[in-house]
Design an enzyme around this catalytic site. Structure first.
Site, short mmCIF file in Angstrom:
data_model
loop_
_atom_site.label_atom_id
_atom_site.label_comp_id
_atom_site.label_asym_id
_atom_site.label_seq_id
_atom_site.Cartn_x
_atom_site.Cartn_y
_atom_site.Cartn_z
N GLY A 395 0.81 -1.20 0.00
CA GLY A 395 0.00 0.00 0.00
C GLY A 395 0.84 1.26 0.00
O GLY A 395 2.04 1.23 -0.30
N ARG A 397 2.22 3.10 2.33
CA ARG A 397 3.47 3.09 3.11
C ARG A 397 4.53 2.27 2.40
O ARG A 397 5.69 2.67 2.34
CB ARG A 397 3.24 2.57 4.53
CG ARG A 397 4.49 2.76 5.41
CD ARG A 397 4.28 2.26 6.84
NE ARG A 397 5.37 2.71 7.71
CZ ARG A 397 6.52 2.07 7.86
NH1 ARG A 397 6.75 0.95 7.19
NH2 ARG A 397 7.45 2.54 8.66
N CYS A 398 4.14 1.11 1.88
CA CYS A 398 5.11 0.27 1.16
C CYS A 398 5.73 1.01 -0.02
O CYS A 398 6.91 0.80 -0.34
CB CYS A 398 4.42 -0.99 0.64
SG CYS A 398 3.95 -2.17 1.91
N MET A 399 4.96 1.85 -0.69
CA MET A 399 5.42 2.49 -1.92
C MET A 399 6.22 3.77 -1.66
O MET A 399 6.58 4.45 -2.61
CB MET A 399 4.23 2.82 -2.82
CG MET A 399 3.51 1.60 -3.36
SD MET A 399 2.30 2.03 -4.63
CE MET A 399 1.20 3.09 -3.72
#
Length: 408
Positions: A395, A397-399
């Protein structure tokens, strides 16, 4: 004036952040290679690009300077020392055998930054190599089929959080768990050493050891709740050995004085701590409500021949989070709807939100149950599309890899 990079919280005003817009590497993803490249499905590239543009625009509109990985790496690959470093780490006899390694080095040593970028991130097939280099005296090359990748595309560069993570005034260049992802850290280490923005800056390296072994850490498992504390997941991707190695570096430098290690279930949906837990303001966390109570370990500096002091904690996760951040209690928001809604949102990164400043986060619009819960808790949610981006299990945060947040 030298740039200042510092991340001392999860929720301070986001000032600068690195993202990666998907490109050629995702166009190489197919149903037959998706699992090997750590995707559960094959995204529609053009729509994924549109969704990522909307995500980047939301960050920009919130006042953050958005740095694009592809631009950073291309500029870095104009520096001869950086090229030598990346190729020395990427094109090895151990990986390719001497015949093919020599042929690829002859081709890439003289390549333009754009060509290097295309190969290093987008990959190189045998058929493409035959258009560019003489057929090498190489058994690995000979047995490969035309559409086999000699250099594998780095599809997971989309998830900029993992290969590096910033803690205080320094960065950990991480030893990645999956062979498919280890070259991501090589590219980031080159950027951090030779790109003009970073070469002129004053910051620390908490880890620049790309050796893996059992001591692996990935940035999705590392949360910075306060300047003094760290939360780290023990997960499919981050091992206890990796956490202890990072802890020793941070304690020695006096950056933090405690680390809470949270053991996650060994399941794909829980691959990183930030798939089940993110911070949304100074005292509030978004938590996947069906997460079983995890084992928690508190790590503190030791002394002498026992440099780390570790104890397993009792109590609930909420109680342990409060102790880690230095509060009497924290607020834990969980999806209040039925188990089906909770599981659907969890699979689609409902808990993986990115704080732009305290009480304002970015999340995928499809996770309606999680968004409703956040809003009922007084958290503002900037909703962005993620139907295609989320197919890689990551999501907002991951990106994103924040490199500067305002202090709280």
């Amino acid at each position: 004036m030298s740039p200042v990079f510092n991340v001392s919280s999860e929720v301070g005003q986001l000032r600068r952040v690195i993202v990666h817009r998907p490109g050629l590497e995702l166009a190489r993803l197919t149903p037959s290679n998706a699992a090997e490249l750590l995707f559960d499905d094959v995204p529609w590239l053009e729509r994924a690009e549109e969704e990522h543009d909307a995500f980047s625009a939301a960050l920009t509109e919130a006042g953050a300077e958005v740095l694009h990985f592809d631009e950073l790496l291309r500029r870095t690959l104009a520096v001869p020392e950086a090229v030598a470093h990346v190729l020395d780490e990427t094109i090895t006899e151990r990986q390719f055998g001497p015949g093919l390694a020599n042929a690829l080095r002859e081709y890439l040593d003289d390549a333009t930054p754009d060509t290097l970028y295309r190969v290093l991130v987008g990959g190189l097939t045998k058929a493409e190599a035959l258009e560019r280099i003489p057929r090498p005296p190489s058994v690995p090359f000979g047995v490969a089929h035309d559409n086999d990748f000699l250099v594998t595309p780095l599809t997971n560069h989309l998830f900029a959080r993992d290969a590096t993570c910033w803690i205080g005034n320094g960065v950990s260049v991480n030893a990645m768990q999956a062979l498919t992802r280890r070259r991501e850290a090589v590219n980031y280490r080159a950027i951090l050493r030779w790109h003009p923005l970073f070469a002129s800056a004053d910051f620390q390296f908490w880890s620049d050891d790309l050796g893996t072994g059992e001591a692996t850490v990935e940035g999705g498992d590392v949360l910075v709740p306060t300047p003094e504390a760290l939360l780290v997941g023990i997960s499919q991707r981050t091992t206890p050995q990796g956490i202890e190695r990072l802890a020793l570096r941070l304690f020695t430098a006096g950056v933090v004085d405690r680390i809470l290690a949270v053991r996650l279930p060994d399941r794909r949906a829980f691959m990183h701590l930030d798939t089940v837990l993110t911070m949304v303001d100074e005292e509030s966390f978004l938590l996947y409500g069906d997460l079983p109570e995890p084992e928690c370990y508190l790590i503190r500096p030791g002394n002498g021949r026992r440099p780390l002091h570790t104890e397993q904690l009792g109590g609930t996760l909420a109680e342990n989070l409060a102790a880690a951040v230095g509060l009497s209690q924290v607020r834990v928001l969980t999806t209040a709807q039925d188990a089906f809604a909770r599981e659907r949102d969890q699979w689609n990164d409902g808990c993986n939100v990115l704080a732009l400043r305290p009480g304002i986060v970015v999340g995928y619009e499809r996770n309606t149950a999680s968004i409703a819960d956040l809003k009922s808790g007084g958290i503002d949610v900037i909703e962005v599309p993620g139907s295609e981006l989320g197919r890689g299990r990551g999501g907002p945060r991951c990106m994103s890899c924040p490199i500067e947040r305002a202090p709280l």
